[in-house]
Design an enzyme around this catalytic site. Sequence first.
Site, PDB file in Angstrom:
ATOM      1  N   HIS A 148       0.832  -1.208   0.000  1.00  0.00           N
ATOM      2  CA  HIS A 148       0.000   0.000   0.000  1.00  0.00           C
ATOM      3  C   HIS A 148       0.869   1.262   0.000  1.00  0.00           C
ATOM      4  O   HIS A 148       0.581   2.234  -0.706  1.00  0.00           O
ATOM      5  CB  HIS A 148      -0.916  -0.008   1.218  1.00  0.00           C
ATOM      6  CG  HIS A 148      -1.840   1.166   1.278  1.00  0.00           C
ATOM      7  ND1 HIS A 148      -2.933   1.296   0.451  1.00  0.00           N
ATOM      8  CD2 HIS A 148      -1.817   2.283   2.053  1.00  0.00           C
ATOM      9  CE1 HIS A 148      -3.560   2.432   0.714  1.00  0.00           C
ATOM     10  NE2 HIS A 148      -2.895   3.051   1.685  1.00  0.00           N
ATOM     11  N   GLU A 208      -1.775  -5.700  -3.497  1.00  0.00           N
ATOM     12  CA  GLU A 208      -2.581  -5.270  -2.354  1.00  0.00           C
ATOM     13  C   GLU A 208      -3.945  -5.955  -2.379  1.00  0.00           C
ATOM     14  O   GLU A 208      -4.452  -6.412  -1.345  1.00  0.00           O
ATOM     15  CB  GLU A 208      -2.732  -3.755  -2.408  1.00  0.00           C
ATOM     16  CG  GLU A 208      -3.468  -3.153  -1.224  1.00  0.00           C
ATOM     17  CD  GLU A 208      -3.655  -1.664  -1.391  1.00  0.00           C
ATOM     18  OE1 GLU A 208      -3.602  -0.951  -0.382  1.00  0.00           O
ATOM     19  OE2 GLU A 208      -3.863  -1.205  -2.547  1.00  0.00           O
ATOM     20  N   ASN A 252      29.056 -20.732  -3.501  1.00  0.00           N
ATOM     21  CA  ASN A 252      29.909 -21.914  -3.496  1.00  0.00           C
ATOM     22  C   ASN A 252      29.494 -22.900  -2.410  1.00  0.00           C
ATOM     23  O   ASN A 252      29.531 -24.121  -2.611  1.00  0.00           O
ATOM     24  CB  ASN A 252      31.371 -21.502  -3.282  1.00  0.00           C
ATOM     25  CG  ASN A 252      32.095 -21.269  -4.596  1.00  0.00           C
ATOM     26  OD1 ASN A 252      31.471 -21.246  -5.654  1.00  0.00           O
ATOM     27  ND2 ASN A 252      33.384 -21.071  -4.538  1.00  0.00           N
TER      28      ASN A 252
END
Length: 672
Positions: free
Chosen positions: A47, A69, A402
């Site tokens: 909002h 919303e 990794n």
Amino acid sequence: MDDLSEFRAVYLEELEEQLQCMDEEVLRLEKEGQSDAAISRLFRAAHTLKGSSAAMGYEKMKILTHEMEHLLDNVRNRKLAVNKAMTNLFFKCSDGMKRLQAEIINTNSERSNMEHLIRELQSFGGISHPAEASGVQPQIAIFTHEVLQSLQEQAELGRVPAWVSVTICQSCEMKLARLSLIDCRLRETENVYWSDTAFEGHDMEENVIQNRWLLSTALPLDELGSRIGEMTDVDEVLVDACDWTELQAAASLDEQDEQVRAESESIAPPGHFEKAKGQTIRVNVERLENMMNLVGELVIAQTRIQQMEKAFYQKFGPDEAVEELGHLSDHLTRTIGELQESVMKVRMLPIEQLFNRFPRMVRDLAHILHKEVELVIEGKETELDRTLIEDIGDPLIHLIRNAIDHGIEEPDKRLDAGKPAKGTLRISASHEDNQVLITIQDDGAGIDPERIRQSAVAKGIIQAAEAALLKDQDAVHLIFHPGFSTAQQISDVSGRGVGMDIVRTEIERMNGLIQIETNIGTGTLFRIRLPLTLAIITGLLVDIGGRIFIIPMSSVSEIVRIAPEHISTVGGMPVVTIRNQVIPVSWLHDYFHYERRDHRSRQIPIVIVGRGDKRIALAVDELIGNQEIVIKSLGRYMGNIEGISGGTILGDGRVGLILEIGGIIKLVTRSA
């Protein structure tokens, strides 16, 4: 939009904060399941962005957040439940908004097509928009027990609790104003307890066409509906009796929210937050950098005053004016030290803003690689210079990728090894010995030294005979060699043979150190040590060929004086033995093309420096002493010089070069 350009920086800061909040809340929903508190926070973020994007004229961002919303509103209303598909859709929306964010930053425009995301949001779960709704659904988690009790009391007096939904005609030019008038009329004749819209001071856009109220009425529900329907510009009216079970459930949810609010207020009273907000301001980073530079100039001036005091004392002896200059110098030293510390604290930021990027990244990588990974983050509150936080981000990201790709095994392999199916990746930060220690630890397969040796030989990095002589710890450190990789195939995650050498180079450029501990089948731990700041360091001033060089004290292991006859030669390289450790000796004069000083009649000052397990002995002409050093860049004209990280202005106005120990070790090793 040009008239709003002055607010663009503020908007972008808010956008970054709200996108980070969205990622955190969606991750929480995915991990913990549906939570009214998380849904409310996500709804508020969407909002907020919708309103600010509309104000700035970024239409695509506004529409996308509006649809998010609406979907979240359906979750709050219990029309939809949070599931895997929904969280994945929210992540896709977050990625879409980040693309728009990058475009706004670079071009101040929105170029990406968001139609597919908007359609996906609109069609999710088959729920229609409010204007298309066929019934009245109560909003959940908005009623207090007092409201519920009042409704029950009114019901005993014959007033019926009801939901009223009013839809305004599309032809009405001022829809929100019309709904506001209807709201006033209802409050004149009925007991209104709640409304979708707080009309007074509300920022909702003018094209809203529907509103809902919770009220109690003495009229029959059909008569109430007829009276409202006779009002101007009303297209549709729906009046439903309240479901007491749903209202009681809503009151229970509000009680949980109230408990959370009470806990927050117990930590800090309401007035405290308002006061704290008034005591903070946003400051442009350039101003902080300029302030730091000015403090650096003061530190240089302070050093020059101290040198002048010594020179005057040597020339005039214990004169009264010289003593007064000494007192003034001491006072300036204390004051500038306090100022320097204060400015440094302003530059310090919690490492949390960096660590907050990692949960989403870990989640996406685990999904791509079909692995289960639990991320544990510790020490978010640890503070570090903002420049270092920016610079250390990429090396940490590579280590994390990794760890997930090479370290943590697939669930079935972990189960076969007697481990939980879900691997653990732990990232922590803490202060230790005036440094910041960052660790990245996984409970995966560990690094196999033998496999490292084989890969290094296959790639021609070392010879087979040399590999056989390497200790396991030395073999593991081969992963930092340029071009090294054990991946059997190249993927989007890793395998190109670039990365670990850059990781170490970047960390050493920050005057940091990276270490590895690994055990096969147990996991791997990376330790990274960084200075608190890169702006001002403590350095050891040394004389090499009549020029002053600075060695960062964080790289100095010890300082000794050695007689020339104690330096021996092994394999053509001069070495010195200190506490049964053989350390190669290097004269930097040879690399910088300076003439060596004759030390045959006296002892040679030796500075032992190194990183990890590697040590070298630097032979210098004179040891001058420690000093606070303000680091200055050499600039584009000089470019990058191997073994030199920057320069500084000395107390006498001369320029001293700062040695970069990682580069010096490479120079020495390459020439050996």
